[in-house]
Design a protein around this motif. Structure first.
Motif, mmCIF file in Angstrom:
data_model
loop_
_atom_site.group_PDB
_atom_site.id
_atom_site.type_symbol
_atom_site.label_atom_id
_atom_site.label_comp_id
_atom_site.label_asym_id
_atom_site.label_seq_id
_atom_site.Cartn_x
_atom_site.Cartn_y
_atom_site.Cartn_z
ATOM 1 N N THR A 45 13.170 0.843 -4.275
ATOM 2 C CA THR A 45 14.438 1.564 -4.109
ATOM 3 C C THR A 45 14.483 2.669 -5.140
ATOM 4 O O THR A 45 14.377 2.401 -6.345
ATOM 5 C CB THR A 45 15.646 0.623 -4.307
ATOM 6 O OG1 THR A 45 15.572 -0.461 -3.381
ATOM 7 C CG2 THR A 45 16.950 1.370 -4.097
ATOM 8 N N VAL A 46 14.629 3.906 -4.684
ATOM 9 C CA VAL A 46 14.627 5.035 -5.620
ATOM 10 C C VAL A 46 15.813 5.951 -5.352
ATOM 11 O O VAL A 46 16.360 6.006 -4.249
ATOM 12 C CB VAL A 46 13.322 5.861 -5.533
ATOM 13 C CG1 VAL A 46 12.110 5.008 -5.820
ATOM 14 C CG2 VAL A 46 13.195 6.543 -4.190
ATOM 15 N N LEU A 47 16.205 6.646 -6.418
ATOM 16 C CA LEU A 47 17.213 7.697 -6.326
ATOM 17 C C LEU A 47 16.495 9.032 -6.339
ATOM 18 O O LEU A 47 15.654 9.292 -7.200
ATOM 19 C CB LEU A 47 18.172 7.602 -7.513
ATOM 20 C CG LEU A 47 19.243 8.700 -7.614
ATOM 21 C CD1 LEU A 47 20.254 8.555 -6.495
ATOM 22 C CD2 LEU A 47 19.921 8.647 -8.981
ATOM 23 N N VAL A 48 16.797 9.881 -5.365
ATOM 24 C CA VAL A 48 16.244 11.234 -5.299
ATOM 25 C C VAL A 48 17.379 12.222 -5.499
ATOM 26 O O VAL A 48 18.417 12.119 -4.836
ATOM 27 C CB VAL A 48 15.544 11.493 -3.946
ATOM 28 C CG1 VAL A 48 15.002 12.921 -3.882
ATOM 29 C CG2 VAL A 48 14.424 10.493 -3.717
ATOM 30 N N SER A 49 17.214 13.164 -6.424
ATOM 31 C CA SER A 49 18.199 14.221 -6.654
ATOM 32 C C SER A 49 17.515 15.563 -6.485
ATOM 33 O O SER A 49 16.401 15.762 -6.981
ATOM 34 C CB SER A 49 18.807 14.111 -8.056
ATOM 35 O OG SER A 49 19.489 12.885 -8.215
ATOM 36 N N ILE A 50 18.184 16.484 -5.780
ATOM 37 C CA ILE A 50 17.591 17.781 -5.461
ATOM 38 C C ILE A 50 18.584 18.893 -5.762
ATOM 39 O O ILE A 50 19.743 18.835 -5.331
ATOM 40 C CB ILE A 50 17.188 17.857 -3.964
ATOM 41 C CG1 ILE A 50 16.229 16.719 -3.598
ATOM 42 C CG2 ILE A 50 16.563 19.213 -3.646
ATOM 43 C CD1 ILE A 50 15.935 16.634 -2.112
#
Length: 346
Positions: free
Chosen positions: A70-75
């Protein structure tokens, strides 16, 4: 036939470009597999609490498939458009070339991703290196701070994967729908047969895609991916599960046949005929990436229906009477049943 074929190599045996106790980054580009054109592939592993540092790709749009975790991706994209979302196993994310992004393991277990980039030699900048390139005075002016505020800035090269201190900060909006996120394995397979299925991450279903796409392809031992070619797209595949045989014909008449296993990567240039079949009793699962947003192909079945029997007989150098009774096929089925015994593995 790993090591002897120009079409195939392995992410499982390639030395990581970066590795530490926090995780690893492994790249197969045109230096590792010279036949690559327009595509390359990475495997990223993040241990709990690890962060793939903020960075941006210089020359390639990117899509990622989550194998586990489970990962958090921020763009942060062009014109200051920001988004943040959580990705779990079977889901995908998209990052435009030049957009600043980070990936953070926010789960309790290891996170593993397969990334495809839209260039055979992808390049990137890190946020840390870009800050280090500017003087304390320039950074101070940028943030309305004295130059001394940046005196402690570590200007050594970026490490690619860093450790998070404390608990992850997950925005309350991270669970909302996002154009960069696509639940591929949650999709009902648009192509489904008794002996195989294909889930499709292409612009028809995922509008964010402009020049790249991916199929999640599963084939049982009772089926086969029919021989075919892609007129306007190259194909790069990653073997997630199982063992398969692949055969590719080159324009000079050379025939390349090889066996694929978990972790292997192959590339077929556009318009090269090829096919895939299962070896053994286990199903196969391939992640297949294309350098077009809407890949298509021409299959052998439809090819035999496109011309008269007289034309086919003349082309194959046989009488019309001896020509096989090809079934009329106006639309290729992608998969076909495997009614005959497998050819011996050479």
């Amino acid at each position: 036939m790993i090591g002897t074929s120009p079409h195939v190599t392995s992410l499982a045996t390639t030395s990581p470009a970066f590795e530490s106790e926090l995780g690893s980054v492994t790249l197969v580009d045109a230096d590792a597999l010279p036949i690559l054109s327009g595509l390359s592939i990475k495997r990223v592993v993040l241990e709990p609490g690890a962060i793939r540092e903020p960075q941006w790709n210089v020359n390639a749009n990117q899509i990622g498939y989550c194998l586990s975790g489970t990962v958090l991706v921020s763009i942060l994209g062009n014109a200051d458009v920001f988004s943040s979302f959580v990705v779990t196993a079977g889901q995908m994310y998209h990052v435009e070339s030049g957009a600043l992004y980070h990936i953070e393991n926010v789960g309790d277990g290891r996170a593993e991703f397969i990334l495809a980039l839209r260039d055979e030699r992808p390049r990137h900048f890190s946020l840390r290196d870009s800050f280090g390139a500017m003087t304390d005075a320039v950074l101070g002016n940028t943030y309305d701070l004295p130059a001394s505020a940046f005196a402690a800035l570590d200007r050594s090269p970026a490490q690619q994967i860093v450790r998070r201190e404390g608990t992850p900060d997950i925005p309350s909006t991270a669970g909302l729908p996002n154009a960069h996120l696509f639940d591929l394995e949650g999709q009902h397979p648009p192509l489904s047969y008794a002996y195989g299925s294909a889930r499709l991450a292409r612009s028809q279903y995922w509008a964010a895609l402009e020049d790249i796409s991916m199929y999640s392809l599963r084939i049982k031992d009772s089926g086969m991916r029919e021989p075919h070619w892609h007129p306007v797209t190259g194909e790069m595949g990653y073997v997630e599960k199982g063992h398969a045989r692949m055969r590719v014909l080159d324009p000079d008449g050379a025939l390349d046949e090889y066996v694929l296993g978990p972790g292997d990567v192959y590339f077929v240039p556009r318009a090269f005929p090829h096919h895939i079949e299962v070896l053994g009793e286990d199903d196969i699962h391939f992640l297949i990436f294309f350098d077009q947003p809407m890949p298509a192909d021409i299959g052998y079945r439809a090819s035999a229906s496109a011309f008269s029997r007289e034309v086919l007989a003349a082309s194959f150098g046989m009488s019309e009477r001896d020509l096989p009774r090809f079934p009329f096929t106006p639309v290729d089925p992608l998969f076909v049943a495997r009614a005959n015994p497998s050819d011996p593995v050479r």
